[in-house]
Design a protein around this motif. Structure first.
Motif, PDB file in Angstrom:
ATOM      1  N   THR A  72      -9.701  48.128 -42.058  1.00  0.00           N
ATOM      2  CA  THR A  72      -9.862  48.659 -40.725  1.00  0.00           C
ATOM      3  C   THR A  72     -11.300  48.479 -40.231  1.00  0.00           C
ATOM      4  O   THR A  72     -12.256  48.678 -40.970  1.00  0.00           O
ATOM      5  N   LYS A  73     -11.428  48.125 -38.956  1.00  0.00           N
ATOM      6  CA  LYS A  73     -12.739  47.988 -38.346  1.00  0.00           C
ATOM      7  C   LYS A  73     -13.272  49.373 -38.001  1.00  0.00           C
ATOM      8  O   LYS A  73     -12.583  50.180 -37.382  1.00  0.00           O
ATOM      9  N   THR A  74     -14.504  49.656 -38.389  1.00  0.00           N
ATOM     10  CA  THR A  74     -15.085  50.966 -38.123  1.00  0.00           C
ATOM     11  C   THR A  74     -16.214  50.896 -37.111  1.00  0.00           C
ATOM     12  O   THR A  74     -16.820  51.906 -36.808  1.00  0.00           O
ATOM     13  N   SER A  75     -16.521  49.718 -36.582  1.00  0.00           N
ATOM     14  CA  SER A  75     -17.527  49.612 -35.536  1.00  0.00           C
ATOM     15  C   SER A  75     -16.974  50.223 -34.258  1.00  0.00           C
ATOM     16  O   SER A  75     -15.774  50.452 -34.135  1.00  0.00           O
ATOM     17  N   PRO A  76     -17.830  50.523 -33.257  1.00  0.00           N
ATOM     18  CA  PRO A  76     -17.334  51.141 -32.020  1.00  0.00           C
ATOM     19  C   PRO A  76     -16.171  50.366 -31.412  1.00  0.00           C
ATOM     20  O   PRO A  76     -16.193  49.144 -31.316  1.00  0.00           O
ATOM     21  N   VAL A  77     -15.150  51.104 -31.020  1.00  0.00           N
ATOM     22  CA  VAL A  77     -13.970  50.518 -30.417  1.00  0.00           C
ATOM     23  C   VAL A  77     -14.029  50.780 -28.916  1.00  0.00           C
ATOM     24  O   VAL A  77     -14.161  51.923 -28.485  1.00  0.00           O
ATOM     25  N   ILE A  78     -13.941  49.732 -28.129  1.00  0.00           N
ATOM     26  CA  ILE A  78     -14.016  49.881 -26.685  1.00  0.00           C
ATOM     27  C   ILE A  78     -12.687  49.466 -26.076  1.00  0.00           C
ATOM     28  O   ILE A  78     -12.184  48.369 -26.337  1.00  0.00           O
ATOM     29  N   ILE A  79     -12.114  50.366 -25.303  1.00  0.00           N
ATOM     30  CA  ILE A  79     -10.911  50.039 -24.548  1.00  0.00           C
ATOM     31  C   ILE A  79     -11.293  49.913 -23.076  1.00  0.00           C
ATOM     32  O   ILE A  79     -12.348  50.368 -22.648  1.00  0.00           O
ATOM     33  N   GLU A  80     -10.421  49.274 -22.336  1.00  0.00           N
ATOM     34  CA  GLU A  80     -10.619  49.124 -20.902  1.00  0.00           C
ATOM     35  C   GLU A  80      -9.436  49.762 -20.198  1.00  0.00           C
ATOM     36  O   GLU A  80      -8.289  49.427 -20.477  1.00  0.00           O
ATOM     37  N   VAL A  81      -9.713  50.695 -19.304  1.00  0.00           N
ATOM     38  CA  VAL A  81      -8.675  51.421 -18.588  1.00  0.00           C
ATOM     39  C   VAL A  81      -8.865  51.209 -17.097  1.00  0.00           C
ATOM     40  O   VAL A  81      -9.993  51.265 -16.590  1.00  0.00           O
ATOM     41  N   GLY A  82      -7.777  50.959 -16.392  1.00  0.00           N
ATOM     42  CA  GLY A  82      -7.878  50.736 -14.963  1.00  0.00           C
ATOM     43  C   GLY A  82      -6.586  51.054 -14.253  1.00  0.00           C
ATOM     44  O   GLY A  82      -5.600  51.494 -14.858  1.00  0.00           O
ATOM     45  N   VAL A  83      -6.579  50.830 -12.949  1.00  0.00           N
ATOM     46  CA  VAL A  83      -5.416  51.088 -12.122  1.00  0.00           C
ATOM     47  C   VAL A  83      -5.227  49.915 -11.177  1.00  0.00           C
ATOM     48  O   VAL A  83      -6.188  49.307 -10.708  1.00  0.00           O
ATOM     49  N   ASN A 106     -11.943  64.478 -27.064  1.00  0.00           N
ATOM     50  CA  ASN A 106     -12.909  63.622 -26.393  1.00  0.00           C
ATOM     51  C   ASN A 106     -13.164  62.387 -27.229  1.00  0.00           C
ATOM     52  O   ASN A 106     -13.333  62.474 -28.448  1.00  0.00           O
ATOM     53  N   PHE A 107     -13.187  61.234 -26.555  1.00  0.00           N
ATOM     54  CA  PHE A 107     -13.608  60.027 -27.229  1.00  0.00           C
ATOM     55  C   PHE A 107     -15.116  60.084 -27.475  1.00  0.00           C
ATOM     56  O   PHE A 107     -15.798  60.998 -27.012  1.00  0.00           O
ATOM     57  N   THR A 108     -15.639  59.102 -28.170  1.00  0.00           N
ATOM     58  CA  THR A 108     -17.057  59.087 -28.540  1.00  0.00           C
ATOM     59  C   THR A 108     -17.968  59.189 -27.325  1.00  0.00           C
ATOM     60  O   THR A 108     -19.023  59.839 -27.366  1.00  0.00           O
ATOM     61  N   ASP A 109     -17.595  58.550 -26.227  1.00  0.00           N
ATOM     62  CA  ASP A 109     -18.453  58.566 -25.036  1.00  0.00           C
ATOM     63  C   ASP A 109     -18.246  59.806 -24.166  1.00  0.00           C
ATOM     64  O   ASP A 109     -18.799  59.906 -23.077  1.00  0.00           O
ATOM     65  N   GLY A 110     -17.452  60.761 -24.643  1.00  0.00           N
ATOM     66  CA  GLY A 110     -17.249  62.007 -23.916  1.00  0.00           C
ATOM     67  C   GLY A 110     -16.023  62.034 -23.026  1.00  0.00           C
ATOM     68  O   GLY A 110     -15.694  63.084 -22.458  1.00  0.00           O
ATOM     69  N   THR A 111     -15.330  60.919 -22.881  1.00  0.00           N
ATOM     70  CA  THR A 111     -14.135  60.870 -22.042  1.00  0.00           C
ATOM     71  C   THR A 111     -13.048  61.785 -22.612  1.00  0.00           C
ATOM     72  O   THR A 111     -12.699  61.687 -23.785  1.00  0.00           O
ATOM     73  N   THR A 112     -12.517  62.665 -21.760  1.00  0.00           N
ATOM     74  CA  THR A 112     -11.473  63.590 -22.177  1.00  0.00           C
ATOM     75  C   THR A 112     -10.111  62.906 -22.129  1.00  0.00           C
ATOM     76  O   THR A 112      -9.817  62.158 -21.204  1.00  0.00           O
ATOM     77  N   PRO A 151      -6.146  62.032 -14.140  1.00  0.00           N
ATOM     78  CA  PRO A 151      -6.143  61.165 -15.323  1.00  0.00           C
ATOM     79  C   PRO A 151      -5.276  59.931 -15.113  1.00  0.00           C
ATOM     80  O   PRO A 151      -4.476  59.851 -14.184  1.00  0.00           O
ATOM     81  N   ARG A 152      -5.436  58.948 -15.997  1.00  0.00           N
ATOM     82  CA  ARG A 152      -4.584  57.765 -16.055  1.00  0.00           C
ATOM     83  C   ARG A 152      -3.498  58.059 -17.089  1.00  0.00           C
ATOM     84  O   ARG A 152      -3.805  58.456 -18.217  1.00  0.00           O
ATOM     85  N   LEU A 153      -2.255  57.838 -16.713  1.00  0.00           N
ATOM     86  CA  LEU A 153      -1.122  58.270 -17.527  1.00  0.00           C
ATOM     87  C   LEU A 153      -0.438  57.087 -18.208  1.00  0.00           C
ATOM     88  O   LEU A 153      -0.202  56.049 -17.578  1.00  0.00           O
ATOM     89  N   PHE A 154      -0.109  57.267 -19.482  1.00  0.00           N
ATOM     90  CA  PHE A 154       0.704  56.319 -20.240  1.00  0.00           C
ATOM     91  C   PHE A 154       1.806  57.135 -20.930  1.00  0.00           C
ATOM     92  O   PHE A 154       1.551  58.223 -21.435  1.00  0.00           O
ATOM     93  N   GLU A 191     -11.892  55.706 -16.188  1.00  0.00           N
ATOM     94  CA  GLU A 191     -11.498  54.315 -16.271  1.00  0.00           C
ATOM     95  C   GLU A 191     -12.730  53.455 -16.471  1.00  0.00           C
ATOM     96  O   GLU A 191     -13.846  53.932 -16.519  1.00  0.00           O
ATOM     97  N   GLY A 192     -12.514  52.162 -16.601  1.00  0.00           N
ATOM     98  CA  GLY A 192     -13.578  51.238 -16.974  1.00  0.00           C
ATOM     99  C   GLY A 192     -13.621  51.097 -18.484  1.00  0.00           C
ATOM    100  O   GLY A 192     -12.613  51.226 -19.172  1.00  0.00           O
ATOM    101  N   LEU A 193     -14.794  50.821 -19.029  1.00  0.00           N
ATOM    102  CA  LEU A 193     -14.942  50.682 -20.474  1.00  0.00           C
ATOM    103  C   LEU A 193     -15.160  52.041 -21.096  1.00  0.00           C
ATOM    104  O   LEU A 193     -16.033  52.802 -20.687  1.00  0.00           O
ATOM    105  N   ILE A 194     -14.359  52.351 -22.107  1.00  0.00           N
ATOM    106  CA  ILE A 194     -14.400  53.650 -22.767  1.00  0.00           C
ATOM    107  C   ILE A 194     -14.555  53.434 -24.258  1.00  0.00           C
ATOM    108  O   ILE A 194     -13.784  52.677 -24.867  1.00  0.00           O
TER     109      ILE A 194
END
Length: 285
Positions: A11-22, A192-198, A224-227, A280-283
């Motif tokens: 498993t990769k343990t470096s920071p994981v960045i997702i991208e969220v948008g609408v 909360n994710f690492t960057d504080g996003t709830t 929020p963005r819903l999945f 949204e954006g990079l999280i």
């Protein structure tokens, strides 16, 4: 050695960045340009909103390392044209990851054809059954189609089928690429994710059918963005999830059947997985 330790060896343990948008989209193709460039992006889409009442799903086409196109696809009983719907998207690089919270995340894709439910094993087992979200990444057949998990999620994998509308559901569907996101629920519903996003990640504590049901106890500061994804497979008729009236404090959800064979749209009670992300954006996870 625990399954988590075995999992982390790959498993990769470096920071994981997702991208969220609408994106707001109808039956016409819309191109979404991504903020990042990816090697093998996995795209998870939300259910469509409910501006147009006809049964539909959001579909991906022409996925590249830096963009994808999307459109709303009605079932075979529709007239192709559809109202503009709100669709949220989440992009993650394919792989296995450990978050700072200790949660494990896996995103991957594979090919599947036919109409029967098939089992897909995770790259490595989780210690508990994870939340699962799926999305077809291709549009090889250019017909109404979606992924339907069949209620057999486990620590080692899940089962799902390619599901068309009721008129065409028994066809031998050509191969499509299915992407999935599996993530540990974590200790708390809100985190909360690492960057504080709830975010909120939970199996629904209520069940849904063809009637609108509000989830009215949300406590976000902004919308929020819903999945959402089926957790159960109680009703075997083809069905989709729809949402409306999303706000920081509530969202309405229903299960929609198509009317390609008959006008009956009653559906058995289903539980679903919910992921709501405030931002949204990079999280950074």
């Amino acid at each position: 050695m625990s399954s988590i330790k075995k999992f982390l060896s790959k498993t990769k343990t470096s920071p994981v960045i997702i991208e969220v948008g609408v994106v707001r989209v109808d039956h016409n193709l819309v191109t979404v340009d991504l903020i990042q460039t990816y090697i093998n992006p996995i795209i998870i889409l939300s259910p469509p909103s409910y501006n147009g009442g006809y049964n539909c799903v959001p579909r991906i086409q022409n996925k590249t390392s830096s963009s994808f196109t999307i459109f709303i696809q009605e079932d075979s009983g529709g007239d192709v044209t559809h109202a503009v719907e709100t669709v949220y998207y989440l992009i993650i690089e394919s792989g296995q990851y450990q978050l700072s919270s200790g949660q494990i995340v896996e995103a991957f894709e594979y090919n599947q054809s036919g109409s029967v439910s098939l089992t897909r094993n995770f790259l490595s087992s989780f210690d508990s059954v994870p939340a699962l979200f799926t999305q077809i990444q291709t549009n090889n057949q250019n017909k109404f189609l979606k992924v339907r998990p069949t209620g057999q999620n486990s620590i080692s994998g899940y089962a799902a089928r390619l599901e068309a509308d009721e008129m065409n559901d028994d066809e031998a569907h050509s191969s499509e690429v299915i992407g999935y996101l599996a993530i540990d629920y974590g200790e708390n519903i809100y985190s909360n994710f690492t960057d504080g996003t709830t975010y909120l990640l939970t199996p629904s504590n209520v069940v849904f059918d063809e009637n609108w049901l509000p989830i009215s106890n949300l406590t976000f500061q902004s919308t929020p963005r819903l999945f959402a994804e089926f957790l159960s497979y109680t009703g075997k008729d083809p069905a989709t999830i729809r949402f409306r009236n999303i706000s920081p404090t509530r969202v309405d959800i229903l299960i929609q059947e198509d009317t390609t064979v008959d006008t009956e749209v009653e559906h058995s009670l289903e539980s679903i997985n919910l992921l709501l992300i405030e931002g949204e954006g990079l999280i950074t996870l």
